[in-house]
Every structure is written in structure tokens, then in C-alpha cells.
Design a protein around this motif. Structure first.
Motif, PDB file in Angstrom:
ATOM      1  N   ARG A  45       0.855  -1.199   0.000  1.00  0.00           N
ATOM      2  CA  ARG A  45       0.000   0.000   0.000  1.00  0.00           C
ATOM      3  C   ARG A  45       0.883   1.237   0.000  1.00  0.00           C
ATOM      4  N   ARG A  46       0.295   2.366  -0.389  1.00  0.00           N
ATOM      5  CA  ARG A  46       1.023   3.631  -0.455  1.00  0.00           C
ATOM      6  C   ARG A  46       0.693   4.576   0.688  1.00  0.00           C
ATOM      7  N   ASN A  47      -0.332   4.271   1.437  1.00  0.00           N
ATOM      8  CA  ASN A  47      -0.770   5.135   2.526  1.00  0.00           C
ATOM      9  C   ASN A  47      -0.853   4.353   3.822  1.00  0.00           C
ATOM     10  N   GLY A  48      -0.787   5.073   4.913  1.00  0.00           N
ATOM     11  CA  GLY A  48      -0.908   4.450   6.223  1.00  0.00           C
ATOM     12  C   GLY A  48       0.433   3.957   6.736  1.00  0.00           C
ATOM     13  N   ALA A  49       0.413   3.434   7.938  1.00  0.00           N
ATOM     14  CA  ALA A  49       1.636   2.970   8.591  1.00  0.00           C
ATOM     15  C   ALA A  49       2.281   1.826   7.819  1.00  0.00           C
ATOM     16  N   CYS A  50       3.594   1.826   7.806  1.00  0.00           N
ATOM     17  CA  CYS A  50       4.366   0.790   7.134  1.00  0.00           C
ATOM     18  C   CYS A  50       4.366  -0.483   7.967  1.00  0.00           C
ATOM     19  N   VAL A  51       4.154  -1.605   7.316  1.00  0.00           N
ATOM     20  CA  VAL A  51       4.142  -2.891   8.000  1.00  0.00           C
ATOM     21  C   VAL A  51       5.529  -3.268   8.525  1.00  0.00           C
ATOM     22  N   ALA A  52       6.576  -2.705   7.960  1.00  0.00           N
ATOM     23  CA  ALA A  52       7.941  -3.023   8.386  1.00  0.00           C
ATOM     24  C   ALA A  52       8.355  -2.279   9.649  1.00  0.00           C
ATOM     25  N   LEU A  53       7.616  -1.266  10.042  1.00  0.00           N
ATOM     26  CA  LEU A  53       7.985  -0.472  11.209  1.00  0.00           C
ATOM     27  C   LEU A  53       7.786  -1.283  12.487  1.00  0.00           C
ATOM     28  N   GLN A  54       8.823  -1.289  13.318  1.00  0.00           N
ATOM     29  CA  GLN A  54       8.776  -2.060  14.559  1.00  0.00           C
ATOM     30  C   GLN A  54       9.164  -1.168  15.733  1.00  0.00           C
ATOM     31  N   TRP A  55       8.436  -1.310  16.830  1.00  0.00           N
ATOM     32  CA  TRP A  55       8.736  -0.568  18.047  1.00  0.00           C
ATOM     33  C   TRP A  55       9.702  -1.386  18.890  1.00  0.00           C
ATOM     34  N   ASP A  56      10.792  -0.783  19.320  1.00  0.00           N
ATOM     35  CA  ASP A  56      11.763  -1.425  20.194  1.00  0.00           C
ATOM     36  C   ASP A  56      11.588  -0.809  21.576  1.00  0.00           C
ATOM     37  N   SER A  57      10.955  -1.540  22.478  1.00  0.00           N
ATOM     38  CA  SER A  57      10.650  -1.000  23.812  1.00  0.00           C
ATOM     39  C   SER A  57      11.898  -0.837  24.679  1.00  0.00           C
ATOM     40  N   VAL A  58      12.968  -1.561  24.365  1.00  0.00           N
ATOM     41  CA  VAL A  58      14.202  -1.436  25.137  1.00  0.00           C
ATOM     42  C   VAL A  58      14.894  -0.106  24.831  1.00  0.00           C
ATOM     43  N   SER A  59      15.086   0.183  23.526  1.00  0.00           N
ATOM     44  CA  SER A  59      15.746   1.439  23.150  1.00  0.00           C
ATOM     45  C   SER A  59      14.760   2.594  23.041  1.00  0.00           C
ATOM     46  N   ARG A  60      13.463   2.281  23.140  1.00  0.00           N
ATOM     47  CA  ARG A  60      12.384   3.268  23.003  1.00  0.00           C
ATOM     48  C   ARG A  60      12.519   4.053  21.707  1.00  0.00           C
ATOM     49  N   GLN A  61      12.649   3.293  20.605  1.00  0.00           N
ATOM     50  CA  GLN A  61      12.751   3.858  19.266  1.00  0.00           C
ATOM     51  C   GLN A  61      12.061   2.931  18.278  1.00  0.00           C
ATOM     52  N   TYR A  62      11.614   3.519  17.185  1.00  0.00           N
ATOM     53  CA  TYR A  62      11.106   2.723  16.077  1.00  0.00           C
ATOM     54  C   TYR A  62      12.283   2.301  15.215  1.00  0.00           C
ATOM     55  N   ARG A  63      12.166   1.126  14.625  1.00  0.00           N
ATOM     56  CA  ARG A  63      13.187   0.592  13.735  1.00  0.00           C
ATOM     57  C   ARG A  63      12.525  -0.002  12.506  1.00  0.00           C
ATOM     58  N   CYS A  64      13.235   0.037  11.392  1.00  0.00           N
ATOM     59  CA  CYS A  64      12.753  -0.578  10.162  1.00  0.00           C
ATOM     60  C   CYS A  64      13.074  -2.066  10.208  1.00  0.00           C
ATOM     61  N   GLY A  65      12.063  -2.901  10.162  1.00  0.00           N
ATOM     62  CA  GLY A  65      12.250  -4.340  10.187  1.00  0.00           C
ATOM     63  C   GLY A  65      12.985  -4.863   8.971  1.00  0.00           C
ATOM     64  N   ALA A  66      12.892  -4.150   7.845  1.00  0.00           N
ATOM     65  CA  ALA A  66      13.603  -4.559   6.635  1.00  0.00           C
ATOM     66  C   ALA A  66      15.108  -4.418   6.819  1.00  0.00           C
ATOM     67  N   VAL A  67      15.537  -3.533   7.706  1.00  0.00           N
ATOM     68  CA  VAL A  67      16.955  -3.343   8.014  1.00  0.00           C
ATOM     69  C   VAL A  67      17.345  -4.179   9.234  1.00  0.00           C
ATOM     70  N   ALA A  68      16.563  -4.101  10.305  1.00  0.00           N
ATOM     71  CA  ALA A  68      16.899  -4.751  11.569  1.00  0.00           C
ATOM     72  C   ALA A  68      16.828  -6.272  11.496  1.00  0.00           C
ATOM     73  N   ASN A  69      15.848  -6.802  10.786  1.00  0.00           N
ATOM     74  CA  ASN A  69      15.676  -8.253  10.700  1.00  0.00           C
ATOM     75  C   ASN A  69      14.958  -8.611   9.402  1.00  0.00           C
ATOM     76  N   PRO A  70      15.660  -8.480   8.262  1.00  0.00           N
ATOM     77  CA  PRO A  70      14.998  -8.708   6.973  1.00  0.00           C
ATOM     78  C   PRO A  70      14.451 -10.124   6.798  1.00  0.00           C
ATOM     79  N   GLN A  71      15.107 -11.126   7.364  1.00  0.00           N
ATOM     80  CA  GLN A  71      14.628 -12.509   7.227  1.00  0.00           C
ATOM     81  C   GLN A  71      13.253 -12.659   7.883  1.00  0.00           C
ATOM     82  N   ALA A  72      13.114 -12.148   9.091  1.00  0.00           N
ATOM     83  CA  ALA A  72      11.829 -12.225   9.791  1.00  0.00           C
ATOM     84  C   ALA A  72      10.770 -11.395   9.075  1.00  0.00           C
TER      85      ALA A  72
END
Length: 131
Positions: A45-72
Motif C-alpha cells: 500500500r502507499r498510505n498508512g503505517a508501514c508494515v515493516a515499522l517495529q517498536w523497540d521498547s528497550v531502546s524506546r525507538q522505532y526501527r525498520c524491520g527490513a533493516v533490523a531483521n529482513p529474514q523475519a
């Protein structure tokens, strides 16, 4: 030009959005509003939140799942029939995603978050008060 507002849900502990051009701090505003090129492919999709965006509660930051864990990430969005080839594609995705999200280039989002506690009033209208 008309002001435009939309609602995005941000983790309360997320850092405040940096100024345009400043280093990314993982606030998530850009990816919660709309996916980047790799996010469009993964989210389909072109609108709305990205499915790859992941919240990291330890670092309290959002991370791109395509970069942080592309296999998963590929396991999550690809049909099971493609899983046997995901290792090779995951390596490629991880490298390409860095470019697609403009990693290291600084904040490129012109969005300006507004807290829900702030009242948004049309410039041509006066605020109304309800008792």
C-alpha cells in the motif's frame, strides 16, 4: 494552501521528531504516516503505517524491520511457498532497504506532529465552547 491533518498513533515513549535534516532518532513519524519505497512493496500500500515499522521498547525507538531483521520481515509478508528462497532475498533486502530509507541522510519528513491535547482550530472559525 489548506492545512491538512491526519491521525497517526505513536508510542508514548517515542522520541520527539527531529528537525528536518537532523539525524534520525527513531521517532517513527515518517513511517507511521506512509511507507517508503521498500515499505510500499512490503506493505502492499502507499498510505498508512508501514508494515515493516517495529517498536523497540528497550531502546524506546522505532526501527525498520527490513533493516533490523529482513529474514523475519520476509517471513511475515511473503507467502510460505517463497520461504525456501528468503535467505538470499533477505540479505539483498537488508542492503537495499538502507538506501531506500535514506539511512544516514537525516530526517526528510516535513510532517509536524501535533499532540492530541492541542486543539486544532480552523483559521477562519472561532473555537466553540461546550459546557
Amino acid at each position: 494552501m489548506t492545512d491538512s491533518y491526519r491521525t497517526i498513533l505513536i508510542e508514548p515513549d517515542a522520541p520527539l521528531k527531529p528537525n528536518w535534516g537532523a539525524a534520525c532518532n527513531g521517532c517513527g513519524v515518517c513511517c507511521l504516516a506512509e511507507p517508503c519505497p521498500v515499505g510500499i512493496v512490503l506493505s502492499r500500500r502507499r498510505n498508512g503505517a508501514c508494515v515493516a515499522l517495529q517498536w523497540d521498547s528497550v531502546s524506546r525507538q522505532y526501527r525498520c524491520g527490513a533493516v533490523a531483521n529482513p529474514q523475519a520481515m520476509l517471513a511475515r509478508v511473503w507467502p510460505a511457498v517463497w520461504w525456501p528462497v528468503r535467505s538470499g532475498f533477505a540479505f539483498l533486502l537488508g542492503k537495499m532497504a538502507l538506501r531506500w530509507i535514506a539511512a544516514g541522510q537525516g530526517c526528510d519528513s516535513s510532517l509536524e506532529p501535533v499532540s492530541p491535547s492541542e486543539t486544532i482550530v480552523n483559521k477562519n472559525e472561532s473555537p466553540t465552547h461546550h459546557d
